[in-house]
Design a protein around this motif. Structure first.
Motif, mmCIF file in Angstrom:
data_model
loop_
_atom_site.group_PDB
_atom_site.id
_atom_site.type_symbol
_atom_site.label_atom_id
_atom_site.label_comp_id
_atom_site.label_asym_id
_atom_site.label_seq_id
_atom_site.Cartn_x
_atom_site.Cartn_y
_atom_site.Cartn_z
ATOM 1 N N ILE A 247 -27.880 -7.748 -25.443
ATOM 2 C CA ILE A 247 -28.650 -6.584 -25.012
ATOM 3 C C ILE A 247 -28.972 -6.761 -23.529
ATOM 4 O O ILE A 247 -29.538 -7.770 -23.122
ATOM 5 N N ARG A 248 -28.599 -5.774 -22.738
ATOM 6 C CA ARG A 248 -28.871 -5.819 -21.297
ATOM 7 C C ARG A 248 -29.602 -4.539 -20.914
ATOM 8 O O ARG A 248 -28.970 -3.494 -20.728
ATOM 9 N N VAL A 249 -30.920 -4.612 -20.826
ATOM 10 C CA VAL A 249 -31.695 -3.427 -20.460
ATOM 11 C C VAL A 249 -31.515 -3.138 -18.980
ATOM 12 O O VAL A 249 -31.254 -4.052 -18.181
ATOM 13 N N ASP A 250 -31.660 -1.868 -18.636
ATOM 14 C CA ASP A 250 -31.413 -1.486 -17.244
ATOM 15 C C ASP A 250 -32.516 -1.952 -16.305
ATOM 16 O O ASP A 250 -32.344 -1.978 -15.090
ATOM 17 N N GLY A 251 -33.690 -2.319 -16.853
ATOM 18 C CA GLY A 251 -34.773 -2.814 -16.016
ATOM 19 C C GLY A 251 -35.463 -1.743 -15.214
ATOM 20 O O GLY A 251 -36.422 -2.024 -14.494
ATOM 21 N N ASN A 252 -34.996 -0.530 -15.350
ATOM 22 C CA ASN A 252 -35.593 0.597 -14.638
ATOM 23 C C ASN A 252 -36.290 1.519 -15.625
ATOM 24 O O ASN A 252 -37.513 1.588 -15.665
ATOM 25 N N GLU A 253 -35.499 2.208 -16.436
ATOM 26 C CA GLU A 253 -36.079 3.096 -17.442
ATOM 27 C C GLU A 253 -36.521 2.319 -18.679
ATOM 28 O O GLU A 253 -37.556 2.615 -19.275
ATOM 29 N N ILE A 254 -35.742 1.318 -19.072
ATOM 30 C CA ILE A 254 -36.038 0.530 -20.265
ATOM 31 C C ILE A 254 -36.556 -0.844 -19.859
ATOM 32 O O ILE A 254 -35.902 -1.580 -19.111
ATOM 33 N N ALA A 255 -37.738 -1.186 -20.378
ATOM 34 C CA ALA A 255 -38.344 -2.473 -20.047
ATOM 35 C C ALA A 255 -37.871 -3.581 -20.983
ATOM 36 O O ALA A 255 -37.695 -4.730 -20.557
ATOM 37 N N GLU A 256 -37.681 -3.244 -22.260
ATOM 38 C CA GLU A 256 -37.189 -4.234 -23.227
ATOM 39 C C GLU A 256 -36.600 -3.511 -24.430
ATOM 40 O O GLU A 256 -36.928 -2.359 -24.709
ATOM 41 N N ALA A 257 -35.735 -4.214 -25.146
ATOM 42 C CA ALA A 257 -35.123 -3.672 -26.354
ATOM 43 C C ALA A 257 -34.775 -4.827 -27.277
ATOM 44 O O ALA A 257 -34.504 -5.946 -26.815
ATOM 45 N N ALA A 258 -34.786 -4.559 -28.578
ATOM 46 C CA ALA A 258 -34.506 -5.624 -29.549
ATOM 47 C C ALA A 258 -34.138 -4.996 -30.885
ATOM 48 O O ALA A 258 -34.387 -3.814 -31.139
ATOM 49 N N TRP A 259 -33.550 -5.830 -31.746
ATOM 50 C CA TRP A 259 -33.247 -5.422 -33.114
ATOM 51 C C TRP A 259 -34.455 -5.714 -33.999
ATOM 52 O O TRP A 259 -35.082 -6.760 -33.886
ATOM 53 N N PHE A 260 -34.766 -4.767 -34.898
ATOM 54 C CA PHE A 260 -35.902 -4.926 -35.806
ATOM 55 C C PHE A 260 -35.460 -4.661 -37.241
ATOM 56 O O PHE A 260 -34.627 -3.786 -37.495
ATOM 57 N N SER A 261 -36.043 -5.413 -38.173
ATOM 58 C CA SER A 261 -35.744 -5.252 -39.588
ATOM 59 C C SER A 261 -36.817 -4.411 -40.272
ATOM 60 O O SER A 261 -37.944 -4.289 -39.778
#
Length: 298
Positions: A247-261
């Protein structure tokens, strides 16, 4: 359409048994019983008894006359709703301005919906008071919802911007992202506007790649939702991705991202939005698209 869609919580536009009709009625004068929508900046004037809120009517404002600048918007339960532009005399023991985000918490869904639908149209009218080509002041078209330039005859219709929103799944996991503008630990689905010359599927693949760095497959249509706050038509999809991709967030619009169960989802959108509905469907193990499978290369 699969039964699974009918079992979810209602979204913001679903106000049954109330009736919303956006058909334009030309040359309709404002009547005593008609609803008045009067906005000030990002707030709407509401009638209140100190606790409950309701839409005010023309009869609440003796100063509204035939000379008052007003615009027909739509009907709610067959009652016309008018946008009133002129300043109104406000008795703050009977009225209050509510910041437009109140639609998220008010218990009357019909008020929530017409408040933001009217907000959309108010912004559009305000942004098109003057012709974008020659600068002349525009006029309301008499027979349809549009403004026309009396000088160069350009006709402008309400702007609706298509935007994709996608639930990205990998087995029993869902990809959620935190927008840099979200307050606190709040996550939602990846979304973005469709660019010129793109199909919906191409826009989806591009937005996902730009915002979180993932390649997606098996794009399937879910459903759509009008979202008046941004003048958007949100077009929902479900797509698949390999969770082993970095996962490579853009660092501009998206601060963080992850998979969730399931059972371990972070704070997320409510079911009044299509994002919240899809997340809720995932949590119940019922998320699936209802369109044809698409594979897109970008």
């Amino acid at each position: 359409m699969p039964d699974k869609i009918s079992t979810v919580c209602l979204m913001i536009q679903d106000i049954f048994p109330h009736r919303f009709n956006n058909q334009y009625i030309a040359n309709l004068p404002i009547g005593e019983n008609d609803f008045v929508l009067h906005y000030h900046d990002n707030s709407l004037l509401m009638k209140t008894d100190g606790e409950a809120l309701e839409l005010p009517r023309k009869s609440d404002f003796p100063e509204i006359t035939k000379r008052t600048e007003s615009t027909f918007l739509f009907t709610l339960d067959d009652v016309p709703c008018f946008l009133v532009w002129d300043d109104l005399k406000v008795d703050y023991s009977l009225f209050t301005y509510q910041e437009i985000s109140f639609f998220r918490t008010i218990e009357q869904p019909e008020i929530a919906w017409v408040s933001i639908a009217g907000f959309h149209l108010m912004n559009w009218y305000t942004q098109n008071r003057f012709c974008g080509k020659c600068g002349s002041r525009t006029e309301h078209k008499s027979n349809e919802r549009a403004v026309v330039c009396p000088n160069c005859h350009i006709t402008v219709y309400p702007k609706i911007s298509p935007a994709i929103i996608v639930a990205i799944v990998s087995g029993d996991k869902l990809l959620l992202a935190r927008n840099a503008n979200f307050r606190g630990n709040w996550f939602s689905l990846v979304a973005g506007y469709v660019d010129v010359g793109e199909t919906l599927e191409e826009a989806l693949a591009r937005e996902v790649k730009e915002e979180v760095g993932l390649d997606v497959t098996n794009i399937q249509y879910y459903k759509s939702q009008p979202w008046p706050l941004s003048g958007s038509m949100m077009i929902g999809f479900v797509a698949e991705a390999d969770e082993h991709q970095p996962i490579r967030v853009d660092g501009n619009e998206i601060a963080e991202a992850a998979w969730f169960s399931r059972g371990h989802l972070p704070n997320h959108s409510s079911t009044i939005s299509i994002a919240g509905e899809m997340i809720a469907q995932f949590e119940k193990g019922e998320l699936q698209g209802c369109g044809e499978v698409k594979k897109v290369r970008v």
